[in-house]
Every structure is written in structure tokens, then in C-alpha cells.
Design a protein around this motif. Structure first.
Motif, short mmCIF file in Angstrom:
data_model
loop_
_atom_site.label_atom_id
_atom_site.label_comp_id
_atom_site.label_asym_id
_atom_site.label_seq_id
_atom_site.Cartn_x
_atom_site.Cartn_y
_atom_site.Cartn_z
N ASP A 3 0.82 -1.20 0.00
CA ASP A 3 0.00 0.00 0.00
C ASP A 3 0.86 1.26 0.00
O ASP A 3 1.91 1.32 0.65
CB ASP A 3 -0.92 0.01 1.22
CG ASP A 3 -2.24 -0.68 0.95
OD1 ASP A 3 -2.70 -0.59 -0.19
OD2 ASP A 3 -2.78 -1.30 1.86
N GLY A 4 0.40 2.25 -0.72
CA GLY A 4 0.76 3.66 -0.65
C GLY A 4 -0.52 4.35 -0.18
O GLY A 4 -1.35 3.70 0.46
N TRP B 279 2.31 -4.36 8.84
CA TRP B 279 1.62 -3.15 9.27
C TRP B 279 1.91 -2.95 10.75
O TRP B 279 1.10 -3.24 11.61
CB TRP B 279 0.13 -3.31 9.03
CG TRP B 279 -0.61 -2.02 8.92
CD1 TRP B 279 -0.19 -0.79 9.31
CD2 TRP B 279 -1.92 -1.85 8.39
NE1 TRP B 279 -1.14 0.15 9.05
CE2 TRP B 279 -2.22 -0.47 8.49
CE3 TRP B 279 -2.86 -2.71 7.85
CZ2 TRP B 279 -3.44 0.05 8.06
CZ3 TRP B 279 -4.07 -2.17 7.43
CH2 TRP B 279 -4.36 -0.81 7.52
N THR B 280 3.10 -2.46 11.03
CA THR B 280 3.54 -2.36 12.42
C THR B 280 4.53 -1.23 12.60
O THR B 280 5.31 -0.92 11.69
CB THR B 280 4.18 -3.69 12.88
OG1 THR B 280 4.83 -3.50 14.14
CG2 THR B 280 5.23 -4.17 11.89
N THR C 146 -2.51 4.25 6.00
CA THR C 146 -1.77 4.48 7.25
C THR C 146 -0.38 3.86 7.21
O THR C 146 -0.22 2.71 6.82
CB THR C 146 -2.55 3.91 8.44
OG1 THR C 146 -3.85 4.51 8.49
CG2 THR C 146 -1.82 4.17 9.74
N VAL C 147 0.61 4.63 7.62
CA VAL C 147 1.95 4.12 7.85
C VAL C 147 2.41 4.59 9.22
O VAL C 147 1.80 5.45 9.84
CB VAL C 147 2.95 4.57 6.77
CG1 VAL C 147 2.58 4.03 5.40
CG2 VAL C 147 3.07 6.10 6.72
N PHE C 148 3.53 4.01 9.68
CA PHE C 148 4.07 4.36 11.00
C PHE C 148 5.43 5.01 10.83
O PHE C 148 6.43 4.33 10.58
CB PHE C 148 4.21 3.11 11.87
CG PHE C 148 2.90 2.45 12.19
CD1 PHE C 148 2.12 2.91 13.24
CD2 PHE C 148 2.44 1.38 11.46
CE1 PHE C 148 0.90 2.30 13.55
CE2 PHE C 148 1.24 0.76 11.75
CZ PHE C 148 0.47 1.23 12.80
N TRP D 10 -2.02 -7.28 12.39
CA TRP D 10 -1.33 -8.39 11.73
C TRP D 10 -2.16 -8.72 10.50
O TRP D 10 -3.06 -9.55 10.54
CB TRP D 10 -1.21 -9.58 12.66
CG TRP D 10 -0.44 -9.30 13.92
CD1 TRP D 10 0.54 -8.36 14.09
CD2 TRP D 10 -0.57 -9.97 15.18
NE1 TRP D 10 1.03 -8.39 15.37
CE2 TRP D 10 0.36 -9.38 16.07
CE3 TRP D 10 -1.38 -11.01 15.64
CZ2 TRP D 10 0.50 -9.79 17.39
CZ3 TRP D 10 -1.25 -11.41 16.96
CH2 TRP D 10 -0.32 -10.83 17.83
N MET D 11 -1.86 -8.06 9.41
CA MET D 11 -2.69 -8.16 8.21
C MET D 11 -2.01 -9.05 7.19
O MET D 11 -1.04 -8.66 6.55
CB MET D 11 -2.96 -6.77 7.63
CG MET D 11 -4.09 -6.73 6.64
SD MET D 11 -4.61 -5.04 6.33
CE MET D 11 -5.96 -5.35 5.19
N GLY D 12 -2.52 -10.27 7.06
CA GLY D 12 -1.97 -11.19 6.08
C GLY D 12 -0.85 -12.06 6.62
O GLY D 12 -0.24 -12.80 5.85
N TYR D 13 -0.58 -11.98 7.89
CA TYR D 13 0.49 -12.80 8.47
C TYR D 13 0.26 -12.91 9.97
O TYR D 13 -0.52 -12.15 10.56
CB TYR D 13 1.86 -12.18 8.21
CG TYR D 13 2.13 -10.95 9.05
CD1 TYR D 13 2.87 -11.02 10.22
CD2 TYR D 13 1.62 -9.71 8.69
CE1 TYR D 13 3.10 -9.91 11.01
CE2 TYR D 13 1.84 -8.58 9.46
CZ TYR D 13 2.58 -8.69 10.61
OH TYR D 13 2.80 -7.57 11.40
#
Length: 825
Positions: free
Chosen positions: A56-57, A66-67, A370-372, A436-439
Motif C-alpha cells: 500500500d501507498g 503493518w507495524t 496508514t503508515v508508522f 497483523w494483516m496477512g500474516y
């Protein structure tokens, strides 16, 4: 555009693709089209194909995880990027994103979003560039070029008309042929023609009766008319039909592995419901992508040089934000003198900085964008760095809408638990959100997973009633201070699988705590999947918290006192994560909470009040006539606080509006985003944005498309039209170096009657320039043939608009200063 690098396919690609295809059986091909997991495709070693990763962008590169443990640079939102009106700056943004993609081993970025800002109520308004198809196309061309010239792929999204969030999985958007061609398809056409994108993402919604992932007619338009030769990936979970999808040209159904492809596709071929030739065509496109990004053995990637990391990314992020800010109002005192902005740093004895978002920066919208980031510079950080202890902060109001993810004062870790009761090593959390998206951590297999645990310690800052809660679909057990305060299930209220996570939290218990107390917290969550069949393991939930609610009357009084004692007051107003986000549309344009009341009270106490509007899309500003200046900063990314200090203290605010801002929601031309009986009718035709405002006898907007003030003055001196090019002479007639966006619009001759009407003005070109005081600049702006055309629904073709045109140049669609007549060839 002439120096953009458009990577060519190498001559050996075609042969290499056929050789790799020949080494795959039907099952392998079908699995390739089905995906490996949330973000990857399967490797096929015998064919020389490695796994490819997408991410994702569009405001950063999240990567596979996603962490907060895997931080990303957070850029200004797409609306902010487009507000620069500067393709070369956006190209540099693309270069930065490509470098981030390489750092995270990402082959394809799932961006840019080129849907239009049809209505200010659109929940993902902040992810789109503009209300205008031409501006959207030009900015997106630069975005795609900047990424792909560094060897990373892009996907134009969401094809097509994914312009609102309500019932997005099921809505059928009913759009007339002319509006579809002139508005919603136009950016896709422009990008394809100019920069050869490597990918497209087909949307959740249907258009005119056919879901987009299986829309033969519109995929044929993209491939056969526009010349698109890249791969087509579904939005996540959007693919619903095996045969219809592969025959319409859907190449990759994500996420994997149990999508409508894989075993279902094999069965369809074996049973004769579709031909293997359709599968082969999709695989060829996937293999061509692999060749382009360097994932296919035996051939060189389309771009040999590995993009280098940007030497000083924070400086670039600061520049992008600064050049996106739009100064929409800048009043001078009634008794004369200089406008409110810029502020003179050496003349400020005290500055009152007010508002929750001044201290807790609102840098991005909610949802999959969203990014961190590893660090965030708030407005308070930036201004205190510039002005020191002359800045006095006051919160002003409490933006409490719903409890939020546990944050300040919490020291948390999360880990999965196996079915045998043993836990994996814990991972640090930046907040109570678990994504935990996809893993699953530790590569834990889904059939071994039992539940997830968040635990840690909360150090209490404020004595009083603390509210704890949960977010996420499934079973929750919440333990505070050793006491079970909730043990039950949460059931979602909609069909959107992301609603339970992106949506509001649920309050579960209120606990009285004392300041200084350290309290153990534990949240056990057993998810119940609400995702479509085949989704990879996704554990999305949150430990939520809200501290004691402060006395807002006292907060406002303190802010007023601070403002009255200061030379200037700066109030930062904002939306919240529950206002602008993926997954839902807005219901109104009001600022959350009592922020309007706060601004009015501060402005009454101090006439030198500057309001900073920290939102991704339009909001109502009932106090606008009572404040000295209004600066729009959008969602400015992680360096927003530095950029704000720069602009308030004299750096040129470089942005111009990419969407028209209404004074009130009821004045906006398009407010219908909720389907009726499953259908959303685009009855307005080609009249959205400024095109609609101009042809109505309704109230004037607050600020027109293209509007934005400078710290200097600009004189438009001459306009010449010759051989399809407009040359505009502009002089900086002010006292400081500044930046101007020269905008060119076309108007058809009066009395023209076309089926469906014709817009009073069309944006046809623009250029961003800089000039020193007294300097004159001649800027040449080409005019495209398409700007003089309309889509003839009877003939199903582009036709020249009959008659002559007026070409006008100026500072916005409502501030056009020079005109000339033009007759297209």
C-alpha cells in the motif's frame, strides 16, 4: 515532461515470457494468479520466477508488515501533493517512494489513487488528488513517472469511479457515458498515454451493472483504446467471479491464496467453462511485470540502476509540505499595515498556540493509507524549535468522540498464542492497535493460532474515571489491574470487513485510577473472520482507552487567556480518525467537537488570530470572517510541524486549492454518496467541482478551485496564443521572492448548446514558477486537443466542440486576468 524516463521493455522480454510460461502447468498458472498471501505472489523456481511483493501507498510504503516495528516515511497526503500544482515536485515524491519501496523489498506500489473528489463527503477524499480530471491526470503522470523511472511498478487505482465509501463492496454506480469518459476515465487515459504505467487496480464497486473486476467493456477501453499493457490486480477481496474475471482481463486476484482463482480457476478450465488461453494471457502479463521489476531470471530489469536512498528525506518531506500549504485568507488590519502573515519572528513577544492537534499532530487520514513513521514533528515542536519559550500552548478543547487506541502512558507488547497455550515472543506496540494483516508473527501457521494477547503497564497521569474498551470483530477478554472488566463478543454492524477495525471502538468499562498509579492491562482477543473466503490470516483489533474528560469550559477559558496575553494566536483545528478515513463517508463538514466555538472565542480575544486547518478535505468555517488568516495544511506528513513554522515565519506558502471549498454543506453541488436500492446515480453528469459551482445560481463557495495567496504580489501582463500553446507573461510586483501557479482555462463561446450541457470553464494547463521581486517570467503552456473536445454519446466518440473558445489565464478559476480568443485547428 520531456526529461521523464519512461522505461522500455527489453527486446528479450517476449521470448523470456513465453519460455517461462511453457514451464508452468495449469495448476501453477492458476496459483500465480491467485497470490501467495496478503502482499505477495507465489514463486515459480522452475520457471525462473521469484515472488513479487506489492505494498500500500500512497503517502508512504508500508511493506509487508503493518507495524510500528517496521517504520516508514510519512509524506503529505495526495491532496496536499497535488496542491503544489508542480509535476516536477511530484516526480521527486515518486523517486522518494521508489527508494522506500526498494528499502522494503517492494516491487509494486499500490498507488496512485486517481479517483475524483466528486463530493466533499467522500471518506477517502484526502487520498485523491483533485476534483478536476486534467489536474489529476497531470499530477498522477508525474507520480507514476517518478516511481517507475526507478524500476518500481505502480497501479493506477481504483478503476473506476470508486469515489465514495458507503456500501463500496456492493454499490452500482450509474454513470452516463459522457461523464464517464470526460471525468472519471480521463486521468487513466492521460497516465497511460504519457508514462506507460505497469499496473491498474480494479475497484470494489460496479459501474452500470457490472462489477469492475469483471467489467469487459471498461477493461477493453483501458487496454484496446488507451493502450494499457500492464497487469490488472483486484482491490483486496474485490474479485468475486472466476470465469467473468479472467475473461474480462483480471490478472491477479488478491489477497491469496484462496481467491476466485487457484483451484476454482483450474476447475473452470477443466470443466470447459473458460479457456486456458485466458489464463495464459493473464500469466503473460504477470510475467511481463516480473521482467520489468527484475523478478524473472535470465533478463535484465527495465531499470538497471538500483535507486539510491534519498540523502535527507526529512528535508524533502518538509519541502513538500511547505509547498502544499494553501493560504486562503490573509487580512490586513482595518487601520492599515501588513497582512497577518507572515509573522516577523523578531517582533513576536509571545505566541499562543492552541488546539489538540497542535500538540498531537494529525499527519494522515485513516485506513489502508496508514503508515508508522519513526518520528513526527508536531506544530508545537516546530514552533518551539523556531521561537523557543515565546510559544505558550493551550489545549483549548477536547476532541473526544470515541475512545481511541491506548497510547500515552501505556507500555504494551503483543504476541500470538498457539492452540497448545504457548505464546510466541512479544513484540513492542506503539499503541493499542494490533494490525497483523496477512500474516501472524513468527510465521505462525493459521491452523496453529488460538488467540492474540496485548499486555503491559499503564502509568496513570490524571486522577479520575478512565474508560477502557475494545475494537475488532470476535471475542474479547479485558483485564485491568487484575480484574476482568469485560468478557464477550463484538459483532460488526456492516458488511465492510474493515468496519470493525477502522470504525469506532466500543466502551467496555470505567475504572477510577489515581495519578502516578501503575496498572497492569491485558487484552485477549480471539478473532472471528469477517473477510471474504480466502483471506490470509488477519488479526485486527485494539485495546482502547480514554482518560478523564477535562472541563472544556475551563480549557476554552485558558485558551482565551493565552490568546489575550499574546501578540498573535495560532489555532490549529483538525478532523479526527473517525471523521476522515477509508471505510465510511462523512455525514457533514463540521469540525468535530467545540472547535468552532474555540476559534470564535480566541478571535474575539485577539484580532491577530491565525487559523491552521489541519484536514484532508473541506470543512465548514463559520468563523472565517472574524479571523486574520486561514492556512490549510491538509494532512502534512511527519515533517508538518517544521513546515508550518517555516510558512508562518516567511517561507512562501506554495499551494493552490485542488478542490472547491463550500461555505456550508448544503451549498455543495454534489452531496449524494449513499446508494438507493444498491445504486448511486451520478445524475450531475459532467458538473462536479468548480464546473458545477459556475453553472449554478447558488451561493458562492468559500474558496474557489485554484485559489491560493502568496506573500508577494503578481501582475499578469500579457497572453499570446500560437500553434496550440499559450504564453503568459507574469511579473512579481511585490517585495519578496515568491511562487506562482499560472492557470489556463478554456471557455466555449456563448450560446453553445450541447447534449448534457457544457462547462463555463475547463482547466486546460498550468505551470508553477518562481520569481524575484520585479522579475518577469514568460511561461509557455501547451493546450491539448482533448481540451477542445466532448464525448458524443450518440456517436460514442470524441468530437470537437463547435465554435470558438476564450482562453484565459489567472490565479484561480474565479480570478482570471488575461483573455484571448482561440479557434482550434
Amino acid at each position: 515532461m520531456s526529461d521523464w524516463v519512461i522505461p522500455d521493455d527489453r527486446p528479450e522480454y517476449a521470448e523470456a515470457v513465453e519460455a517461462a510460461l511453457a514451464k508452468m502447468d495449469l495448476e501453477t498458472k492458476a496459483d500465480l494468479l491467485a497470490g501467495l498471501d496478503m502482499w505477495r505472489t507465489i514463486p515459480v523456481p522452475e520457471a525462473g520466477l521469484r515472488s513479487m511483493t506489492v505494498s500500500d501507498g500512497p503517502i508512504g510504503v508500508r511493506g509487508r508488515f503493518w507495524t510500528a516495528a517496521d517504520p516508514s516515511l510519512a509524506l503529505p497526503s495526495p491532496t496536499a501533493q497535488a496542491a503544489s500544482w508542480d509535476p516536477e515536485l511530484v516526480r521527486r515524491i515518486g523517486n522518494l517512494l521508489a527508494a522506500e519501496s526498494r528499502r522494503k523489498d517492494v516491487d509494486v506500489l499500490l498507488a496512485p489513487t486517481i479517483n475524483l473528489q466528486r463530493s466533499p463527503l467522500g471518506g477517502r477524499h484526502f487520498e485523491a488528488f483533485s476534483e478536476d480530471p486534467y489536474l489529476t491526470g497531470r499530477i498522477a503522470q508525474a507520480y507514476v513517472a517518478g516511481i517507475q523511472e526507478c524500476g518500481v511498478g505502480t497501479t493506477m487505482k481504483h478503476y473506476v469511479a470508486n469515489d465514495a465509501e458507503t456500501d463500496r463492496f456492493t454499490v452500482d454506480n450509474i454513470i452516463g457515458e459522457r461523464a464517464l469518459r470526460e471525468l472519471y476515465l480521463r486521468p487513466f487515459e492521460m497516465i497511460t498515454a504519457a508514462v506507460r504505467p505497469w499496473g491498474v487496480m480494479t475497484a470494489y464497486n460496479a459501474v452500470n451493472g457490472h462489477t469492475m473486476t469483471a467489467h469487459r467493456e471498461l477493461m477493453a477501453v483501458l487496454r484496446e483504446e488507451f493502450g494499457f499493457d500492464g497487469f490488472n490486480v483486484s482491490d483486496w477481496g474485490a474479485a468475486r467471479h472466476t470465469v467473468e474475471g479472467v475473461e474480462a482481463g483480471l490478472d491477479l486476484a488478491m489477497p491469496g491464496p484462496f481467491t476466485v482463482y487457484g483451484k476454482a480457476l483450474v476447475a473452470a478450465v477443466r470443466e470447459g467453462r473458460t479457456g486456458e488461453n485466458h489464463v495464459d494471457e493473464a500469466v503473460r502479463r504477470m510475467l511481463k511485470l516480473a521482467a520489468r521489476v527484475g523478478a524473472l531470471e535470465g533478463v535484465r530489469a527495465a531499470v538497471d540502476e538500483r535507486v539510491e536512498a534519498i540523502a535527507d528525506p526529512e528535508a524533502l518531506l518538509r519541502e513538500i509540505a511547505q509547498r502544499s500549504f494553501v493560504l486562503v485568507q490573509n487580512n490586513a488590519p482595518e487601520d492599515g499595515g501588513a497582512p497577518a502573515l507572515p509573522l516577523a519572528a523578531d517582533a513576536i513577544g509571545g505566541l499562543a498556540l492552541i488546539g489538540p492537534a497542535a500538540a498531537e499532530a494529525r499527519i494522515l487520514g485513516g485506513g489502508s493509507a496508514t503508515v508508522f513513521p519513526s518520528k513526527v514533528v508536531s506544530p508545537l515542536d516546530g514552533l518551539r524549535e523556531a521561537l523557543g519559550d515565546r510559544v505558550r500552548y493551550a489545549q483549548g478543547v477536547d476532541l473526544f468522540e470515541k475512545i481511541q487506541a491506548a497510547g500515552k502512558g501505556f507500555d504494551l507488547k503483543a504476541y500470538p498464542v498457539r492452540k497448545d497455550g504457548t505464546g510466541l515472543p512479544p513484540l513492542a506496540l506503539a499503541s493499542g492497535d494490533v494490525k497483523w494483516m496477512g500474516y501472524l508473527p513468527g510465521d505462525l501457521a493459521q491452523d496453529e493460532f488460538s488467540h492474540a494477547v496485548v499486555e503491559g503497564v499503564f502509568t496513570v497521569e490524571t486522577t479520575g474515571e478512565h474508560v477502557f474498551g475494545t475494537r475488532g470483530t470476535g471475542l474479547h477478554r479485558l483485564v485491568i489491574g487484575g480484574e476482568v472488566v469485560f468478557d464477550g463478543e463484538h459483532v460488526p454492524s456492516s458488511d465492510d470487513p474493515f468496519e470493525a477495525f477502522f470504525g469506532p471502538a466500543v466502551e467496555r468499562a470505567t475504572v477510577h485510577l489515581e495519578a502516578g498509579q501503575q496498572v497492569s492491562v491485558r487484552h485477549e482477543h480471539t478473532p472471528v473472520s469477517v473477510f471474504p473466503p480466502g483471506y490470509p490470516p488477519s488479526v485486527l483489533f485494539g485495546l482502547m482507552h480514554a482518560g478523564p474528560r477535562p472541563d472544556e469550559d475551563r480549557l476554552i477559558a485558558e485558551a482565551v487567556e493565552a490568546a489575550r496575553a499574546a501578540d498573535v494566536a495560532v489555532v490549529v483545528v483538525s478532523t479526527t480518525a473517525l471523521t476522515e478515513s477509508e471505510g465510511f463517508d462523512r455525514r457533514d463538514l463540521r469540525l468535530p467537537g467545540r472547535q468552532d466555538e474555540l476559534v470564535a472565542a480566541v478571535a474575539e480575544a485577539n484580532p491577530n488570530t491565525v487559523v491552521v486547518v489541519n484536514t484532508g478535505s473541506p470543512v465548514e468555517m463559520p468563523w472565517s470572517d472574524g479571523v486574520a488568516a486561514i492556512l490549510l495544511t491538509w494532512f502534512p506528513g511527519q515533517e508538518g510541524g517544521h513546515a508550518l513554522a517555516d510558512v508562518l515565519l516567511g517561507a512562501e506558502p506554495g499551494g493552490r486549492l485542488t478542490t472547491t471549498w463550500p461555505r456550508r454543506l448544503e451549498d455543495a453541488p454534489v452531496v449524494q454518496v449513499v446508494p438507493t436500492d444498491g445504486e448511486l446515480h451520478y445524475d450531475e453528469g459532467v458538473f462536479i467541482g468548480y464546473r458545477a459551482w459556475e453553472q449554478r445560481d447558488a451561493a458562492e463557495p468559500a474558496f474557489w478551485f485554484g485559489h491560493g495567496l502568496s506573500y508577494t504580489e503578481w501582475t499578469y501582463e500579457d497572453l499570446q496564443v500560437d500553434a496550440g500553446e499559450v504564453t503568459v507573461r507574469v511579473r512579481n510586483s511585490g517585495t519578496v521572492t515568491g511562487r506562482e501557479v499560472v492557470q489556463v482555462y478554456l471557455s466555449p463561446e456563448a450560446g453553445l448548446d450541447l447534449p448534457g450541457g457544457i462547462e463555463p470553464h475547463r482547466l486546460a494547463g498550468f505551470a508553477a514558477i518562481e520569481a524575484a521581486p520585479g522579475e518577469t517570467v514568460d511561461v509557455a503552456i501547451p493546450l491539448e486537443d482533448r481540451s477542445f473536445q466532448y464525448w458524443d454519446e450518440a456517436e460514442h466518440a470524441w468530437r470537437q466542440v463547435p465554435g470558438g473558445w476564450t482562453v484565459a489565464a489567472g490565479r484561480s478559476v474565479a480570478d482570471l486576468r488575461l483573455r484571448a480568443s482561440v479557434k482550434p485547428a
